[in-house]
Design a protein around this motif. Sequence first.
Motif, mmCIF file in Angstrom:
data_model
loop_
_atom_site.group_PDB
_atom_site.id
_atom_site.type_symbol
_atom_site.label_atom_id
_atom_site.label_comp_id
_atom_site.label_asym_id
_atom_site.label_seq_id
_atom_site.Cartn_x
_atom_site.Cartn_y
_atom_site.Cartn_z
ATOM 1 N N VAL A 32 0.833 -1.200 0.000
ATOM 2 C CA VAL A 32 0.000 0.000 0.000
ATOM 3 C C VAL A 32 0.874 1.259 0.000
ATOM 4 C CG1 VAL A 32 -0.387 0.059 2.520
ATOM 5 C CG2 VAL A 32 -2.096 1.024 0.988
ATOM 6 N N ALA A 35 1.842 2.015 -3.514
ATOM 7 C CA ALA A 35 0.691 2.527 -4.276
ATOM 8 C C ALA A 35 0.413 3.988 -3.917
ATOM 9 C CB ALA A 35 -0.543 1.662 -4.000
ATOM 10 N N PRO A 117 -5.894 0.947 5.968
ATOM 11 C CA PRO A 117 -5.641 -0.354 5.331
ATOM 12 C C PRO A 117 -5.419 -1.374 6.456
ATOM 13 C CG PRO A 117 -3.581 0.831 5.459
ATOM 14 C CD PRO A 117 -4.633 1.709 6.138
ATOM 15 N N ASN A 118 -5.174 -2.610 6.122
ATOM 16 C CA ASN A 118 -4.960 -3.647 7.146
ATOM 17 C C ASN A 118 -3.464 -3.691 7.467
ATOM 18 O OD1 ASN A 118 -7.135 -5.335 4.951
ATOM 19 N ND2 ASN A 118 -7.779 -4.325 6.829
ATOM 20 N N ILE A 119 -3.077 -2.751 8.333
ATOM 21 C CA ILE A 119 -1.666 -2.523 8.670
ATOM 22 C C ILE A 119 -0.971 -3.816 9.108
ATOM 23 C CG2 ILE A 119 -0.113 -1.222 10.222
ATOM 24 C CD1 ILE A 119 -2.518 0.809 10.519
ATOM 25 N N THR A 121 -0.446 -6.593 7.706
ATOM 26 C CA THR A 121 -0.895 -7.939 7.289
ATOM 27 C C THR A 121 -0.386 -8.363 5.915
ATOM 28 O OG1 THR A 121 -2.972 -7.188 6.287
ATOM 29 C CG2 THR A 121 -3.007 -7.685 8.658
ATOM 30 N N GLY A 122 0.462 -7.539 5.297
ATOM 31 C CA GLY A 122 1.036 -7.899 3.998
ATOM 32 C C GLY A 122 2.488 -8.326 4.182
ATOM 33 N N TYR A 124 4.637 -7.440 6.215
ATOM 34 C CA TYR A 124 5.048 -7.638 7.615
ATOM 35 C C TYR A 124 4.438 -8.875 8.284
ATOM 36 C CZ TYR A 124 7.564 -3.144 7.849
ATOM 37 O OH TYR A 124 8.457 -2.109 7.670
ATOM 38 N N ASP A 158 -7.521 -7.279 0.051
ATOM 39 C CA ASP A 158 -7.660 -8.706 -0.270
ATOM 40 C C ASP A 158 -8.940 -9.270 0.347
ATOM 41 O OD1 ASP A 158 -6.558 -10.267 2.409
ATOM 42 O OD2 ASP A 158 -5.476 -8.396 2.036
HETATM 43 N N1 AR6 Z 1 -5.183 -0.287 -0.818
HETATM 44 C C1 AR6 Z 1 -5.524 -0.876 0.339
HETATM 45 N N2 AR6 Z 1 -4.840 -1.895 0.874
HETATM 46 C C2 AR6 Z 1 -3.763 -2.340 0.200
HETATM 47 C C3 AR6 Z 1 -3.325 -1.777 -1.031
HETATM 48 C C4 AR6 Z 1 -4.098 -0.694 -1.536
HETATM 49 N N3 AR6 Z 1 -3.776 -0.097 -2.662
HETATM 50 N N4 AR6 Z 1 -2.221 -2.451 -1.431
HETATM 51 C C5 AR6 Z 1 -1.979 -3.410 -0.513
HETATM 52 N N5 AR6 Z 1 -2.910 -3.349 0.468
HETATM 53 P P1 AR6 Z 1 1.527 -4.013 3.076
HETATM 54 P P2 AR6 Z 1 2.668 -4.067 5.789
HETATM 55 C C6 AR6 Z 1 -3.075 -4.186 1.673
HETATM 56 O O1 AR6 Z 1 2.436 -5.081 2.602
HETATM 57 O O2 AR6 Z 1 2.352 -5.507 5.924
HETATM 58 C C7 AR6 Z 1 5.933 -1.732 2.493
HETATM 59 O O3 AR6 Z 1 7.040 -2.058 1.703
HETATM 60 C C8 AR6 Z 1 -2.468 -5.558 1.673
HETATM 61 O O4 AR6 Z 1 -3.334 -6.492 1.043
HETATM 62 O O5 AR6 Z 1 1.237 -2.871 2.193
HETATM 63 O O6 AR6 Z 1 2.307 -3.148 6.923
HETATM 64 C C9 AR6 Z 1 6.268 -0.663 3.537
HETATM 65 O O7 AR6 Z 1 7.203 0.276 3.028
HETATM 66 C C10 AR6 Z 1 -2.348 -5.830 3.167
HETATM 67 O O8 AR6 Z 1 -3.573 -6.387 3.661
HETATM 68 O O9 AR6 Z 1 2.024 -3.371 4.497
HETATM 69 C C11 AR6 Z 1 6.844 -1.480 4.643
HETATM 70 O O10 AR6 Z 1 8.206 -1.768 4.419
HETATM 71 C C12 AR6 Z 1 -2.188 -4.444 3.782
HETATM 72 O O11 AR6 Z 1 -2.442 -3.511 2.732
HETATM 73 C C13 AR6 Z 1 6.041 -2.762 4.591
HETATM 74 O O12 AR6 Z 1 5.577 -2.870 3.252
HETATM 75 C C14 AR6 Z 1 -0.807 -4.176 4.334
HETATM 76 O O13 AR6 Z 1 0.172 -4.752 3.464
HETATM 77 C C15 AR6 Z 1 4.839 -2.701 5.495
HETATM 78 O O14 AR6 Z 1 4.218 -3.948 5.507
#
Ligand code: AR6
Length: 171
Positions: A32, A35, A117-119, A121-122, A124, A158
């Motif tokens: 996210v 994006a 967003p779902n902090i 859960t991607g 991390y 997701d």
């Molecule tokens: N809109 C809403 N949710 C989203 C989108 C979007 N456009 N894209 C992804 N998600 P993540 P984290 C969801 O990996 O786990 C980065 O590199 C995704 O499905 O974005 O907190 C940062 O710079 C998931 O459920 O964040 C950090 O290094 C959620 O957003 C690291 O990733 C969080 O997934 C943070 O990891």
Amino acid sequence: MTIELLKGDITTIAVDAIVNAANSSLLGGGGVDGAIHRKGGKAILEECIQIRNRQGGCATGEAVYTTAGNLPAKYVIHTVGPVWNGGSNKESQLLQSCYLNSLRIANELTLKSIAFPNISTGIYHYPKQQAAEIAIHAVQAFGEEESSLEQVLFVCFDNENYQIYQKILLK
Ligand code: AR6
């Protein structure tokens, strides 16, 4: 304060603030964060760099805010979720702090609407069910107190997260 659930891309949501799942460098990344920076344009990164120069980034569990650049939202609140590392490294407290500190900033800015967003859960790898319970509980607890916020949106990208949130919120 109402809590709503949406499925989709948080960069398209026209609320007062969207929350970014950032990292402590504040310099962008994947998921996210990628994006938001891609669609929001360079104004967001420029403000993140100013914050870095001022306070050296953002610690896990903390939050900072910038403009939302070209996005339909007015602000981006950047928070740094914990990396999942088994669960006994304060992950749950840190994740709760992400939600509460983001809500506090929104209240300080007297905002009416915020989307999360779902902090964590991607990239991390925080377990989704546990993360959803923490997120919803933190927002509900904040909602009991007086604040400027009228609307909190959970934006699930997701399907798995969407279904988990739906189940908890319908209880
Ligand atoms: N809109 C809403 N949710 C989203 C989108 C979007 N456009 N894209 C992804 N998600 P993540 P984290 C969801 O990996 O786990 C980065 O590199 C995704 O499905 O974005 O907190 C940062 O710079 C998931 O459920 O964040 C950090 O290094 C959620 O957003 C690291 O990733 C969080 O997934 C943070 O990891």
